[in-house]
Scaffold this motif. Structure first.
Motif: not given
Length: 543
Positions: A248-262
């Motif tokens: 499982n990968s989360i990538k991104g050159s512009s991502l600033k905020n990531v929330t993974i909940s529940d």
């Protein structure tokens, strides 16, 4: 327009009926009226439209439209037909007038409606009105395809799209050209991660925010999406690894905020959850369950704030945060780990909180943080013996406030080396809260090694205050010459001591401890004397 009582009963009861005898809206500017009726449901808008010709035009031209339909199957034949005719006629009558938001829920359970797609024409009408936001809930067709309709006016005006697909299983997502879409929210469906990723990356070139809710993602979620994505929220999702090992990968050159909940990550042979975003600043993991074999690797060079709250990690690899050199604020609270191995080799850390966490096995906390200003550590578990608490440098000269409680009275095992390590790490703090077990295992010689020259406010947490603990406490506060307030916080009963009794007894014990120290080490101006302690502000508290 048909009388609304004939076609259906819609699922809104907002607002009050408008009196027939008086037009209270006529004198207001049109944009103000539109704002007012944006708080009304479809029933109320339909009733208002019959008040006068002016009200009818206002309702038809409103840029905020809400239609929620939820029929039982035995009511479908008549009501569905009437509602479809009403909504189609309503949208056509706008003659291209601008729509800010169109929301409709088409949730009919009847098999007669399962193969119909009346919402295609509604979407096309809305696109002809340059709709900005679409909030749609419906069940997809029997072929399990998600296909947005082809519109002659295209989707150029659309900025926000919300799709609630009512727990459907999607086998294919037909491409759509959402060139201007900035916010995409997808809810309640099942899909293969690769299919979802391919659809988002090819259809949403300008996407800035992506929300996934109540989605079952099969075989992992490789999310790299578009280079424009800035915010990602994954809530109440279930990641099911059908083929065993999964990345499982989360990538991104512009991502600033990531929330993974529940979210729940299924137990599997081995599953790596890799978050590697070159621009990520804020990351939150909240209420997640990482099954056996799942581990999280975070490698974000610009990450500043990391929050891990109420997570369960059933894997010895745990959560790896070694590759976050810019980390400033780390909070881990109310988490359960199989093995807590916290290694933070970053000098940028200003605030560290590992609060009310538990581990089944010995804990290792190794932090390199020369500029640490706030430290909060409160841990529970049967792990004390063999655990390591190591902070480099040992003397945190920037530390302002520290809370260190290593508590489990049922399994507590004295560890002198760890206690000395803890006290050396926090000796420059101005505000300090400690569990009494940390200082209880030390001898007077051990206490003499550490001086708390900056300490002004001290809180001692204990189960109950015994005479032997008062002796230990006197030896400890002797090394804090500028102490102003002393708070003793009881977890349970206080044993009947009053504040006056505690202060008097501590003063006597402190005087005795100081005399013994002077006989052994000579005079010192850096000791708190017994008469000084009588001037302290002392308080006893019960949790």
């Amino acid at each position: 327009m048909e009388n609304p009582s004939k076609f259906t009963v819609l699922s809104s009861s907002k607002g009050n009926n408008v009196p027939d005898s008086h037009d209270r809206l006529g004198g207001l500017p049109e944009h103000v009226i539109h704002h007012i009726i944006s708080f009304l449901g479809a029933n109320d808008i339909a009733r208002l439209s019959f008040a006068s010709k002016g009200c009818r035009q206002i309702c038809i031209s409103s840029p905020y439209l809400y239609f929620d339909v939820d029929f039982a199957s035995h009511e479908c034949a008549t009501k569905c037909t009437q509602f479809k005719e009403f909504l189609s006629k309503f949208l056509r009558s706008r003659n291209g007038q601008w729509i800010q938001l169109l929301r409709f829920r088409w949730l009919c359970d009847s098999c007669e409606c399962s193969n119909e797609r009346p919402y295609d024409s509604w979407i096309c009408y809305a696109l002809g009105c340059n709709v900005k936001e679409l909030d749609i809930g419906y069940r997809i067709d029997e072929q399990n395809r998600l296909a947005l309709p082809i519109s002659a006016t295209s989707y150029a005006s659309l900025r926000l799209l919300e799709l609630n697909l009512q727990d459907c299983c999607i086998n294919s997502l037909l491409p759509a050209t959402l060139v201007s879409l900035e916010v995409l929210s997808l809810k309640s469906f099942r899909v293969y991660g690769a299919i979802l990723e391919a659809w988002i990356s090819t259809s949403c070139a300008s996407l800035k925010r992506l929300n996934l809710e109540a989605v079952e993602i099969m075989d992992g979620f490789p999310i790299s999406t578009t280079s424009s994505l800035q915010e990602l929220t994954i809530h109440n999702c279930y990641v099911n690894h059908i083929m065993g090992f999964c990345k499982n990968s989360i990538k991104g050159s512009s991502l600033k905020n990531v929330t993974i909940s529940d979210c729940r990550f299924r137990e599997t042979g081995l599953s790596k959850i890799k978050i590697a975003c070159s621009s990520l600043v804020n990351l939150t993991l909240r209420g997640c369950v990482f099954g056996l074999g799942c581990y999280v690797s975070i490698g974000c060079p610009l990450l500043e704030n990391l929050t891990i709250h109420r997570c369960f990690v059933n894997e010895s690899y745990g959560i790896d945060i070694r590759h976050c050199p810019s980390l400033t604020n780390l909070m881990m609270s109310h988490c359960t780990f199989q093995l807590l191995y916290l290694n933070i080799p970053t000098s940028s850390l200003r605030k560290l909180s590992v609060f009310e966490c538990s581990s089944q096995f010995p804990v290792r906390i190794a932090v390199s943080a020369e500029q640490l200003q706030t430290l909060s550590v409160k841990l529970y578990g049967s792990w004390w013996n063999g655990s390591v608490f190591e902070i480099q440098p040992q003397n945190l000269i920037c530390l302002q406030e520290a809370i260190v409680e290593l508590v489990d009275l049922q399994f507590f095992t004295a560890d002198k080396d760890m206690s000395i390590s803890v006290l050396r790490a926090v000796q420059y703090a101005r505000v300090l809260q400690l569990s009494i077990q940390i200082i209880e295992v030390l001898s007077s010689e051990d206490h003499a090694e550490i001086l708390f020259e900056n300490l002004c406010d001290l809180v001692i947490v204990c189960d109950k205050l015994e005479v032997c603990q008062m002796i230990v406490l006197a030896c400890f506060v002797m090394r804090a010459p500028y102490l102003r307030t002393l708070t003793i916080r009881y977890e349970h009963k206080s044993g009947g001591f009053s504040e006056t009794e505690v202060k008097e007894d501590l003063a006597k014990l402190l005087s005795s401890a100081v005399k013994m120290h002077q006989l052994k080490y000579g005079n010192s101006e850096t000791l708190l004397l017994g008469d000084q302690l009588m001037k302290l502000k002392l308080s006893l508290q019960k949790n």
